[in-house]
Design a protein around this motif. Structure first.
Motif, mmCIF file in Angstrom:
data_model
loop_
_atom_site.group_PDB
_atom_site.id
_atom_site.type_symbol
_atom_site.label_atom_id
_atom_site.label_comp_id
_atom_site.label_asym_id
_atom_site.label_seq_id
_atom_site.Cartn_x
_atom_site.Cartn_y
_atom_site.Cartn_z
ATOM 1 N N VAL A 157 0.852 -1.193 0.000
ATOM 2 C CA VAL A 157 0.000 0.000 0.000
ATOM 3 C C VAL A 157 0.886 1.241 0.000
ATOM 4 N N ALA A 158 0.653 2.127 -0.956
ATOM 5 C CA ALA A 158 1.374 3.395 -1.024
ATOM 6 C C ALA A 158 0.644 4.442 -0.194
ATOM 7 N N PHE A 159 1.346 5.098 0.711
ATOM 8 C CA PHE A 159 0.777 6.198 1.471
ATOM 9 C C PHE A 159 0.594 7.415 0.558
ATOM 10 N N TYR A 160 -0.301 8.303 0.956
ATOM 11 C CA TYR A 160 -0.488 9.576 0.261
ATOM 12 C C TYR A 160 0.571 10.544 0.772
ATOM 13 N N LEU A 161 1.416 11.052 -0.110
ATOM 14 C CA LEU A 161 2.526 11.906 0.303
ATOM 15 C C LEU A 161 2.156 13.377 0.252
ATOM 16 N N ASP A 162 2.347 14.052 1.368
ATOM 17 C CA ASP A 162 2.216 15.496 1.453
ATOM 18 C C ASP A 162 3.602 16.069 1.762
ATOM 19 N N VAL A 163 3.712 17.395 1.744
ATOM 20 C CA VAL A 163 4.994 18.060 1.991
ATOM 21 C C VAL A 163 4.938 18.757 3.337
ATOM 22 N N ASP A 164 5.941 18.502 4.164
ATOM 23 C CA ASP A 164 5.967 19.054 5.514
ATOM 24 C C ASP A 164 6.459 20.499 5.530
ATOM 25 N N ASN A 165 7.518 20.766 4.793
ATOM 26 C CA ASN A 165 8.125 22.106 4.792
ATOM 27 C C ASN A 165 7.690 22.888 3.549
ATOM 28 N N SER A 166 6.423 23.304 3.524
ATOM 29 C CA SER A 166 5.869 23.965 2.339
ATOM 30 C C SER A 166 5.640 25.460 2.545
ATOM 31 N N SER A 167 6.272 26.057 3.553
ATOM 32 C CA SER A 167 6.044 27.481 3.815
ATOM 33 C C SER A 167 6.719 28.377 2.779
ATOM 34 N N SER A 168 7.866 27.955 2.243
ATOM 35 C CA SER A 168 8.558 28.742 1.218
ATOM 36 C C SER A 168 7.918 28.498 -0.148
ATOM 37 N N LEU A 169 8.239 29.347 -1.111
ATOM 38 C CA LEU A 169 7.692 29.187 -2.460
ATOM 39 C C LEU A 169 8.133 27.868 -3.073
ATOM 40 N N LEU A 170 9.422 27.521 -2.922
ATOM 41 C CA LEU A 170 9.911 26.268 -3.488
ATOM 42 C C LEU A 170 9.221 25.072 -2.846
ATOM 43 N N GLY A 171 9.037 25.117 -1.530
ATOM 44 C CA GLY A 171 8.344 24.028 -0.861
ATOM 45 C C GLY A 171 6.897 23.929 -1.288
ATOM 46 N N ALA A 172 6.220 25.074 -1.458
ATOM 47 C CA ALA A 172 4.823 25.077 -1.885
ATOM 48 C C ALA A 172 4.675 24.554 -3.311
ATOM 49 N N VAL A 173 5.642 24.885 -4.175
ATOM 50 C CA VAL A 173 5.610 24.377 -5.548
ATOM 51 C C VAL A 173 5.753 22.855 -5.551
ATOM 52 N N GLN A 174 6.643 22.335 -4.726
ATOM 53 C CA GLN A 174 6.803 20.884 -4.657
ATOM 54 C C GLN A 174 5.562 20.220 -4.056
ATOM 55 N N ARG A 175 4.904 20.895 -3.120
ATOM 56 C CA ARG A 175 3.658 20.356 -2.567
ATOM 57 C C ARG A 175 2.586 20.260 -3.655
ATOM 58 N N GLN A 176 2.514 21.286 -4.497
ATOM 59 C CA GLN A 176 1.579 21.241 -5.625
ATOM 60 C C GLN A 176 1.924 20.082 -6.553
ATOM 61 N N GLU A 177 3.207 19.857 -6.785
ATOM 62 C CA GLU A 177 3.635 18.743 -7.643
ATOM 63 C C GLU A 177 3.229 17.405 -7.033
ATOM 64 N N TYR A 178 3.431 17.244 -5.728
ATOM 65 C CA TYR A 178 3.070 15.997 -5.075
ATOM 66 C C TYR A 178 1.568 15.748 -5.176
ATOM 67 N N VAL A 179 0.765 16.786 -4.945
ATOM 68 C CA VAL A 179 -0.686 16.637 -4.978
ATOM 69 C C VAL A 179 -1.183 16.390 -6.398
ATOM 70 N N ALA A 180 -0.706 17.209 -7.349
ATOM 71 C CA ALA A 180 -1.268 17.201 -8.692
ATOM 72 C C ALA A 180 -0.641 16.189 -9.631
ATOM 73 N N ALA A 181 0.570 15.781 -9.348
ATOM 74 C CA ALA A 181 1.249 14.853 -10.256
ATOM 75 C C ALA A 181 1.459 13.488 -9.610
ATOM 76 N N LEU A 182 2.240 13.443 -8.534
ATOM 77 C CA LEU A 182 2.624 12.146 -7.973
ATOM 78 C C LEU A 182 1.434 11.387 -7.395
ATOM 79 N N ASN A 183 0.696 11.988 -6.462
ATOM 80 C CA ASN A 183 -0.431 11.286 -5.842
ATOM 81 C C ASN A 183 -1.582 11.066 -6.816
ATOM 82 N N PHE A 184 -1.878 12.083 -7.620
ATOM 83 C CA PHE A 184 -2.990 12.004 -8.565
ATOM 84 C C PHE A 184 -2.749 10.906 -9.599
ATOM 85 N N GLU A 185 -1.541 10.860 -10.147
ATOM 86 C CA GLU A 185 -1.233 9.833 -11.144
ATOM 87 C C GLU A 185 -1.180 8.445 -10.509
ATOM 88 N N ARG A 186 -0.653 8.362 -9.277
ATOM 89 C CA ARG A 186 -0.598 7.056 -8.617
ATOM 90 C C ARG A 186 -2.007 6.513 -8.363
#
Length: 388
Positions: A157-186
């Motif tokens: 079972v694959a867990f749903y991955l979120d981003v812990d350190n998303s306060s900065s712009l780079l962290g928030a962009v990676q959080r969007q990637e995890y939500v919209a690309a990695l988790n969504f496609e999985r």
């Protein structure tokens, strides 16, 4: 050349449309099971294996989240892979007085794959969860993963991955990637029974699934290599949206480029190792799982080269569109996928600026790192192991 570029783009467009449709289908399919989120998880002995290398900054948060789960793990095993900092001491302090917990100290760094195998070998539970030392589980994550495993009769079972350190712009962009690309496609791959990467940060396995196939250090991405090996055997792998794990992502551009270069290098290695068919391969592996893994690995650089080729040679041969048409269609399809994932994400949605920036940053970084990965594979001694 024009025809090849056009057919390549069409193939990538078809993949994006399918990923979008399957992601939405997965979300609609999961709605009837939301009421099961509060049901008691099955009574299983779960061993949690935490590989760690120089993780003194994050290990305490990770271990406290494991102890605070809605079901108590049978045991927690930390493997300190030759850390030079206080990782082992902090882990022992956090686990002091808690039954069936231990810290295994490896004298020298041997890499994440070996650390995981040591921990799995020491585990006694019939179910094994591998959790990165910088990954925090939400309180109901383990129970949700167990319920999903029991309901789907899954081997992993694959867990749903979120981003812990998303306060900065780079962290928030990676959080969007995890939500919209990695988790969504999985989630979409789950619909077809064709998950191509079980996240190394947080995955639940049955012991039987790992009994004859442990983690291997031959590639830079041991999680992808293991997933493809399990898929070859026809094992059932699913995704659990309710099992949320928040991981720490790169905080600066240098770290991000290093991480993505390692990812792409490892994925190219996996493409090489798993390209040749073998006797006994599951049908789904050769028809869906591996082709999708190959396309996802090559998507950014191949799409970029196809657009450049169309710009250099003029209109395409079949549909007679020019470079501008091709770019517009590609951008619209990417944002259509992101929009569907963003709407479904609910409380996990990122701010609108990240929604707009993320596709350009993600695909731009991937293209550059693909070139760097090729240089690593062709001209530099290949790193076949890495710290945990």
């Amino acid at each position: 050349m024009r025809l090849v570029a056009e057919l390549t783009l069409i193939l990538l467009w078809v993949r994006m449309v399918l990923c979008c449709g399957l992601g939405v289908w997965a979300w609609r399919r999961s709605l009837p099971f939301t009421s099961a989120a509060t049901a008691p998880p099955p009574s299983s002995r779960v061993s949690i294996v935490v590989p760690a290398f120089d993780e003194a900054l994050h290990i305490e948060t990770t271990l406290r989240s494991l102890v605070a789960q809605d079901i108590q793990p049978w045991e927690i095993i930390v493997i300190d892979d030759g850390s030079a900092d206080a990782t082992a001491d902090i882990a022992r302090r956090c686990l002091a007085g808690i039954a069936r917990t231990r810290v295994i100290r490896m004298p020298v760094n041997q890499g994440k794959a070996q650390a995981l195998n040591v921990g799995i070998g020491a585990a006694s539970g019939e179910i094994v969860a591998t959790i990165d030392a910088d990954t925090r589980l939400e309180p109901r994550a383990l129970g949700s993963a167990l319920r999903t495993m029991a309901r789907a009769r899954a081997d992993a079972v694959a867990f749903y991955l979120d981003v812990d350190n998303s306060s900065s712009l780079l962290g928030a962009v990676q959080r969007q990637e995890y939500v919209a690309a990695l988790n969504f496609e999985r989630a979409g791959q789950d619909v077809l029974g064709a998950i191509s990467i079980l996240p190394g940060a947080a995955t639940l396995f049955t012991r039987e699934s790992l009994s004859s196939q442990g983690f291997c250090a031959r590639s830079c991405t041991e999680d992808a290599d293991l997933t493809l090996s399990l898929s070859r055997r026809g094992l059932r792998m699913v995704a659990a949206e309710g099992a949320v794990a928040s991981t720490v992502v790169p905080a600066c551009w240098t770290e991000l480029f290093a991480q993505r270069t390692r990812w792409i290098t490892g994925h190219l290695q996996c493409c090489f190792f798993h390209a040749a068919p073998k006797v006994g391969d599951a049908r789904n592996f050769g028809t869906v799982t591996f082709p999708n893994f190959l396309l996802s690995t090559l998507m950014a650089p191949v799409g970029f080269l196809a657009l450049v080729s169309i710009a250099a040679t003029g209109r395409t041969m079949l549909w007679r569109f020019d470079w501008t048409d091709a770019v517009v269609i590609s951008v619209l399809l990417v944002y259509a996928q992101r929009a569907c994932a963003w709407l479904i994400a609910g409380k996990r949605r990122t701010r609108s600026s990240c929604f707009l920036l993320e596709p350009f940053i993600t695909h731009g970084v991937s293209t550059v790192c693909f070139v760097k990965a090729l240089c690593v594979l062709l001209w530099i001694k290949l790193p076949r192991n890495r710290p945990a």
